[in-house]
Design an enzyme around this catalytic site. Structure first.
Site: not given
Ligand code: NAD
Length: 424
Positions: A83, A262, A278, A376
């Protein structure tokens, strides 16, 4: 290893020059970090030993976050993510936190919980106490399974026995085995113990054992982080208030909290993945913690100190290790751990939560100030340009026109590329 994580102009360098800078800063032999830049020649056979039915491998970009100081020590932090903006936002907020000393952290002992489920008991409360009466026998048998872990100072520490009423008349006696797993993530270690204990536990409780597996709700293995962000460096008092409003929104509304968390996981998962840990275990732990109070909420907390600076804090389960799993088998993970220079699982956990908090503050700052899309956009525009077929120098030319036109869309990229090619 002591590094200075402030690397002015790092983002402007080419990947090869960034790698050179990182090698120089760490003082490590280049060979120890080389897997970060070149795939291991035997990667396919390594992969074939890691999982089943292997046909190939997947490369994910690994960036290095700069500016991090955690408990007074600088770290160069490898982050594996697909991302855009994640590494930049973390590095950016780390430079603001640095003004007030960086990130201050603590971590619990590396304690994991394994569950043994007993079914069909008519007198579950009696069975529960019978298990406590044999606590020492249970712990001794658990520790016989992992002499190496015990030698390293870890091992089964205690038991906890719960009654779980599942409805429709189903009542389970659930034994929790509480294990110090030292520098392991610990899933295999505690699962092995739980499986070995099953016959003894069944005999003591006079009941049938069903499941024997760890809980990913690793709430005895918390890592905590605190940072004070300078108000002026964030953009002023209104930005600080905007961040606090954004936090309060997430704390009150699960729809917002999911997105807020998130963003935290953007940072956490990237370091967890880079170090071969993990990701799903950590994500399960964090999200279950976010719902621990019965309603899903924000993992982080923000407030203003007396000087008007922003104080960010966070406390999450962090079951990560430096032995076992892919950490020791994947060459990139090994190089990433070398680059980080952490020597224990608790230290790694504390670096990871620092990145999670920085990431969260970066996202909230962007939302409260200029909006998330600006940051972004330049990488997004590059992706769109490449997807439209731009190559070499065409890419930057398409990006510039996409951004100046204000519409970063695939149809625009195709049109711009056609214009460039016709003009050439
Ligand atoms: P592991 O069993 O490979 O390594 C742990 C063992 O290494 C210990 O039992 C100990 O004997 C030994 N060891 C050597 N040096 C040590 C040290 N310094 N500290 C601690 N132990 C040391 O791995 P693990 O950490 O038990 O399990 C991790 C793996 O289990 C991960 O790959 C994870 O994906 C997988 N897993 C996860 C789940 C889950 O999260 N639900 C379930 C099953 C398996």
């Amino acid at each position: 290893m002591s590094v200075n994580s402030r690397i002015p102009g790092f983002y402007k360098l080419s990947p090869a020059d960034r790698f050179k800078a990182v090698v120089e800063l760490t003082g490590l032999p280049e060979s120890e970090l080389a897997s970060l830049t070149q795939p291991a020649p035997d990667m396919l056979s390594i992969a074939d030993r890691m999982i089943e039915n292997v046909v190939g491998t997947l490369s994910i970009p690994v960036g290095v976050a700069a500016n991090f100081t955690v408990n007074g020590r600088d770290y160069l932090i490898p982050m594996a993510t697909e991302e855009p903006s994640v590494v930049a936002a973390a590095s950016n907020m780390a430079s603001v936190a640095r003004i007030n000393g960086g990130f201050f952290t603590s971590a619990d002992q590396p304690i994991m919980i394994s569950q043994i489920q007993l079914v069909g008991k008519k007198d579950p409360y009696g069975a529960r106490l019978k298990l406590y009466e044999r606590r020492d026998d249970i712990l001794a048998l658990a520790n016989e399974q992992d002499p190496l872990l015990v030698k390293l100072g870890g091992g089964a520490r205690d038991i906890d026995v719960r009654i779980v009423e599942a409805g429709a008349g189903r009542i389970y006696v659930v034994l929790h085995l509480i294990v110090d797993v030292r520098d392991a993530m610990g899933a295999n270690a505690v699962n092995t113990m739980a499986e070995a204990l099953a016959p003894l536990v069944a005999e003591i409780a006079d009941a049938r054992v069903r499941l024997r597996i760890l809980s990913n709700k690793a709430d005895r293995r918390m890592a905590r982080v605190r940072a004070t962000y300078d108000a002026a460096a964030l953009g002023g008092p209104d930005v600080v208030d905007g961040i606090i409003d954004a936090y309060a929104f997430a704390a009150a509304d699960p729809y917002r909290a999911a997105t807020h968390n998130k963003g935290i996981m953007n940072g956490i998962t990237a370091v967890v993945l880079a170090t071969g840990n993990d990701t799903r275990a950590v994500e399960a732990g964090c999200h279950s913690h976010a719902a621990a109070g019965g309603r899903y909420t924000s993992l982080s907390h923000y407030e203003k100190d007396a000087a008007g600076n922003l104080v960010g804090t966070m406390e999450v389960p962090m079951p990560v290790g430096l032995v076992g799993g892919a950490t020791k088998t994947h060459p990139v993970a090994q190089a990433a751990v070398k680059l980080l220079g952490v020597t224990g699982a608790q230290e790694l956990a504390q670096v990871i939560v620092s990145v999670g908090l920085a990431q969260n503050t970066g996202a909230l700052r962007a939302l409260a100030a200029e909006g998330i899309q600006k940051g972004h956009m330049s990488l997004h525009a590059r992706n769109i340009a490449v997807m439209a077929g731009a190559q070499g120098e065409e890419i930057e030319a398409v990006v510039a026109k996409l951004r100046s036109g204000g519409h970063v869309r695939m149809d625009r990229a195709h049109a711009i590329l056609d214009e460039i090619r016709q003009g050439a």
